[in-house]
Design a protein around this motif. Sequence first.
Motif: not given
Length: 640
Positions: A251-257, A567-578, A582-583
Motif C-alpha cells: 500500500m505504501m508503494g502504491r500510494l507513492s506511485g 504474447n505482446l513482446r514489448p521492447s522494454y518495461v518500466k519497473l513500477d516506482q513502488s 520499498y525498503d
Amino acid sequence: MTLFRQIYTLLFALFLLVVASLGYVQFTETQSFLTKQMESDLNNTSNSLGIMLVPDLEAGDIVGAETLINVIFEGGYYQEVKLTWLVDGKQQVWQNPLTIEGVPQWFIDLGLFKTIRRESTITTGWIQLARLEITAHPGFGYHELWRTMTNAIMVFSVLFLIAIILARVGLTWILRPLHEIAEHAKEIADRKFGPDMAVPKTRELKSVVQAFNSMSAQLKQIFSSLDEEVGELRKKNLVDQVSTLPNRQYMMGRLSGWLSEPKNGALIMAKMDWLEEVHSKYGYQVRDETIKLLSQKMKQHLDGASTSVIARIAAYEFAFLITSSEHEQTSKYLQTLIRTINQEISKAGCKPNEGFALGIAERKGQMTVSDILAQADNALQKSLQENKVFHWFETSEKQLFTREQWREHLSSAISAGKFKFKWQPILLNDHDAVLQRELYCQLEIGDKKIFAGQFMPYVELLSLGSLLDKCLIETISGKALLDRNFEPIAINLTFESINDLEFHQWLNKLLRSSALRERICFDIPEAAVYSSPEACEALCTIIRDNGAHFGIDHFGRQFGSMSYLQNLRPSYVKLDQSFAYYDESEHSSELCRALINVAKGLEIEVIVTGIEEKQQLERFVPLKTNAYMGYVSPPVDIEL
C-alpha cells in the motif's frame, strides 16, 4: 543461400552434368557411326564403279564412262569424283557444292567430319587403264547428326523440365520438417513456446525434432518457474497471509506511485475494533476466518463501486485507496463500504455501526505520501473521538474548475493544440547516455499553469483520452520533435485510446506515413494489459508491424502472471516506482530481481522509475537493469 536452394542447385548441376555426359556420348557415337558408314559406302562405290568402268575404259568410250559416273554422282552422296585416263592423261572432274538443306551453316562450319577420299587404279589384266578418286560428300553425315542431336536435345529438355519440377516438389516435401524446425527455432529465439512439432519419419530429422521439442518444453518450464517464483515472492512480501489482501508495504508503494501520476481519488483508513471483540469471544481462529470473509466481501462489493486497492495494514486496520474518483463517487464507495462492514458485523453477532471507524482524505493538488496519510489518520482519529462511523477530512483548498469548465478548457486546448511540453530523459546505467525521452504535457489557462496531475483525471472522466493522445502524437510530427534529438520519444497512452478501435486505425495510418516511426515509443500501463488483453494485443501488433516500439509502464504493479510478455513482446518495461520506494530488505530485493529476470529472460530492456538520487539507484545496479529515470534527472521544457 537456404538449404533448399543449395540442394536444389546441386541436383540441378548434377542433372546438367548427366545430361551433358549423355549428350556428349550420343554425339560422339553418332558422329563415329556416320563416319564409318560414309567410309564403307565410299569403299563399296569405289570398288563397284571401278569394275563397271572397265569395258568403257578398254574401248576408250569417254561418253559411256561419263554417263556411268553421272548416274552414281547424281545421288548426292559424293562431293567430288575425278577420273584420270592413264593413256593420254586426260582428266574428268565432277563436283557437288557443300550446301545441305535443313542444317544451319554454323553447324557445318564446325568441321565435324573429316574429308574422306578413296583413290583406286582401274586395271585390266596387267594394263592400268585409269585412276579413280572419289571424295565423300559430308551432307549425309551433317544432316543425320543434326537431326539426331536436335531430337535428343528436345527429349532431354522435356526430361530436364520434368526432373526439376519433381525435384522441387520432392525437396519441398522432404525438407518440410526441416523448415518447421527452422520456424520453431525462430519462435524459441523470440521466446515463443508453442505446441510441440510433429515428429517426422526421417530418422535424422526425427532426433532433431525431438531435441527441439524437449528444449522448448524446458525453456517454457523455466519461464513458468520464474513466473511462479514472482507470484510466490509477491504473496510472501506484499500480501497479508490471513486476509489475502495486499499488506502495508504494498500500500505504501502504491500510494507513492499513485501520487506521482496524474490521478484523483481518495484514501480511506479504517479501524475495525469489533474484530478484537470477536477474538476475545471466539479465539484467533474464528477471528482470522472472519477477517478472510470480510476481505472477500469487501473486494466483491467495492470493485463494482470504483477501482480501488484494499490493504490490511495492521491487525485491525485497513486502507482503501480509490485510485480515480470524484467526491460523489467516493461517497458512493464509502456507503458501500459501510454497508458491507455492517453486514459482516451482524453475522458475527455484534451491533451494526459500532466497533469501527473510518477516516477519509481526498487527494487535492500536489501531495506527498506523508500528507495524505496524515490527513486520513487525522480524520480517523476524529471519527474515533466523536464516536462516529466516519469523518471526512475538511480542506480549505477549493476546486480549480467545475466539470463543465474543465470540459470547455480541455476541448479548446485539444482542438487548438495549446499544450506546453516537457520531456524527461531516460538514462542508461553505464554512461548516462539518453536511451529515450518521455513526453509530458501541461496547460496554461489564463495566467495559471495547469499540470497533468490536475487535468488528466478530468480527461479520463470526460472521455477525452483518445483526442488528447491524437493531439500529442500529431504535435510530435507537426513540431518536428523527433528531429531535435536522435533518441526515441515515449508517449503514455490513455486507457481510452487502448480500447478505441478508431484510434487504432488512425494510429496505423499515421505510422505508415511517418518517416521516423522507428523513433516513436508508446507506453502501455500494465493495468490495461490485464483489463483489456485483446485490445492491447491488437494495438501492439499495429505498433510493431509499422516499425515503432512500445513498452509496459508500471511493470510489476499488478498481481497476476507475467505470461503476457510472451504474447505482446514489448521492447522494454518500466519497473513500477513502488520498487524504488520499498525498503532495502532482502525479500524486496528478491521480488525485484525475479521480476527483472522474467523480463531479461525474454530479452526485454528494464527501466527503473522513481529514482530521486544516485544512492537510490545503487540498489538496482546489482540487478543488471538497463536504464533509469526519475527526478534525479528532472523533465526539461521544450520550446516550440
